[in-house]
Design a protein around this motif. Structure first.
Motif, PDB file in Angstrom:
ATOM      1  N   THR A 111       0.828  -1.205   0.000  1.00  0.00           N
ATOM      2  CA  THR A 111       0.000   0.000   0.000  1.00  0.00           C
ATOM      3  C   THR A 111       0.859   1.251   0.000  1.00  0.00           C
ATOM      4  O   THR A 111       0.601   2.214  -0.735  1.00  0.00           O
ATOM      5  CB  THR A 111      -0.924  -0.004   1.236  1.00  0.00           C
ATOM      6  OG1 THR A 111      -1.760  -1.159   1.203  1.00  0.00           O
ATOM      7  CG2 THR A 111      -1.811   1.241   1.247  1.00  0.00           C
ATOM      8  N   ASP A 115       0.967   4.012  -3.051  1.00  0.00           N
ATOM      9  CA  ASP A 115       0.596   5.408  -2.772  1.00  0.00           C
ATOM     10  C   ASP A 115       1.733   6.367  -3.137  1.00  0.00           C
ATOM     11  O   ASP A 115       1.494   7.434  -3.723  1.00  0.00           O
ATOM     12  CB  ASP A 115       0.234   5.570  -1.291  1.00  0.00           C
ATOM     13  CG  ASP A 115      -1.095   4.914  -0.942  1.00  0.00           C
ATOM     14  OD1 ASP A 115      -1.852   4.580  -1.879  1.00  0.00           O
ATOM     15  OD2 ASP A 115      -1.371   4.737   0.257  1.00  0.00           O
ATOM     16  N   ARG A 160       0.367  -7.996  -3.611  1.00  0.00           N
ATOM     17  CA  ARG A 160      -0.822  -7.924  -2.730  1.00  0.00           C
ATOM     18  C   ARG A 160      -1.827  -9.017  -3.062  1.00  0.00           C
ATOM     19  O   ARG A 160      -2.416  -9.626  -2.166  1.00  0.00           O
ATOM     20  CB  ARG A 160      -1.460  -6.534  -2.897  1.00  0.00           C
ATOM     21  CG  ARG A 160      -2.713  -6.298  -2.054  1.00  0.00           C
ATOM     22  CD  ARG A 160      -2.370  -6.285  -0.592  1.00  0.00           C
ATOM     23  NE  ARG A 160      -3.535  -5.976   0.219  1.00  0.00           N
ATOM     24  CZ  ARG A 160      -4.466  -6.868   0.554  1.00  0.00           C
ATOM     25  NH1 ARG A 160      -4.355  -8.125   0.134  1.00  0.00           N
ATOM     26  NH2 ARG A 160      -5.493  -6.518   1.306  1.00  0.00           N
TER      27      ARG A 160
END
Length: 238
Positions: A111, A115, A160
């Motif tokens: 994550t 980002d 992921r």
């Protein structure tokens, strides 16, 4: 037509914030993520619990195996998550707690990487000059940097998603273990699966480290062209 003064100021303020955030990531955050971090898997083989546990006492039905409850019109009620009382095989196989903890770290890293790439991509796009003929070498460098950031994001997405695939594969082995607890190979398969996932998880963290190293390198080597693509063209893309 042109932007009003108020909207122009808002847009410039937004550009300034994006630039500040991206430069902080490029020069402060990315370099801290590149060094290797220690990770120990020497105790991996002792962490898989292959035992099949009986259901909780409040889930045992004296009339035999539990059946799905039905509504008045005979349609089956949906099962709640973890509702052992309504399961066809209510026995339990516990998850590997070490892998669960490791996956939380991996998800957080994915994550964070995604980002940060998003913010840097936005900054590079906003620094691109107006499209016109000639002197586009700097723009080509920016496009190559954007491609590398996109590849980094896709790698984070794939890592992921591998966690979801692990849970599905492990659940299939566990269901077989519950159904056939006398077959030793299913217990061995579960232990081998967890060992493999620990190896892959370590490799995934190394891959994330390597991604940070690559994008840090390409950004720092070409920072002048990224900031000013129409500037001096003597230096090429490294």
């Amino acid at each position: 037509m042109s932007l009003s003064k108020e909207n122009s100021e808002k847009l410039e303020t937004f550009r300034s914030k994006v630039s500040t955030a991206a430069n902080d990531i490029v020069f402060h955050f990315f370099p801290t993520k590149a060094p290797d971090s220690p990770y120990n898997i020497s105790h991996a083989s002792t962490l898989t619990d292959t035992r099949v546990y009986p259901p909780p006492s409040n889930c045992v039905d004296s009339n035999g195996p539990a059946k799905r409850r039905r509504t008045e019109d005979s349609s089956a009620l949906p099962l709640a998550n973890g509702d052992s009382a309504s399961a066809r095989y209510p026995d339990l196989v516990h998850a590997n707690k070490h892998i669960l903890k490791l996956f939380e770290t991996t998800k957080s890293e994915c994550t964070q990487l995604s980002d940060c790439c998003d913010k840097v991509k936005l900054w590079v796009n906003l620094t691109m000059p107006k499209i016109e003929d000639g002197d586009n070498f700097g723009v080509q460098i920016q496009e190559e940097v954007l491609s590398e950031l996109l590849r980094s994001q896709e790698s984070a997405y794939n890592i992921r998603d591998s966690i979801r695939q692990h849970y599905l594969a492990r659940a299939k082995i566990c269901s077989k273990l519950i159904k056939y607890p006398n077959v030793e190979d299913y217990a061995l398969a579960l232990r081998e699966h967890d060992d493999k996932q620990l190896f892959f998880a370590r490799q995934n963290l190394i891959d994330i480290r390597n991604i940070y190293a690559v994008i840090t390198d390409i950004l720092h080597k070409n920072i002048a062209k990224i900031r000013s693509p129409r500037g001096n063209n003597r230096a090429g893309l490294y």
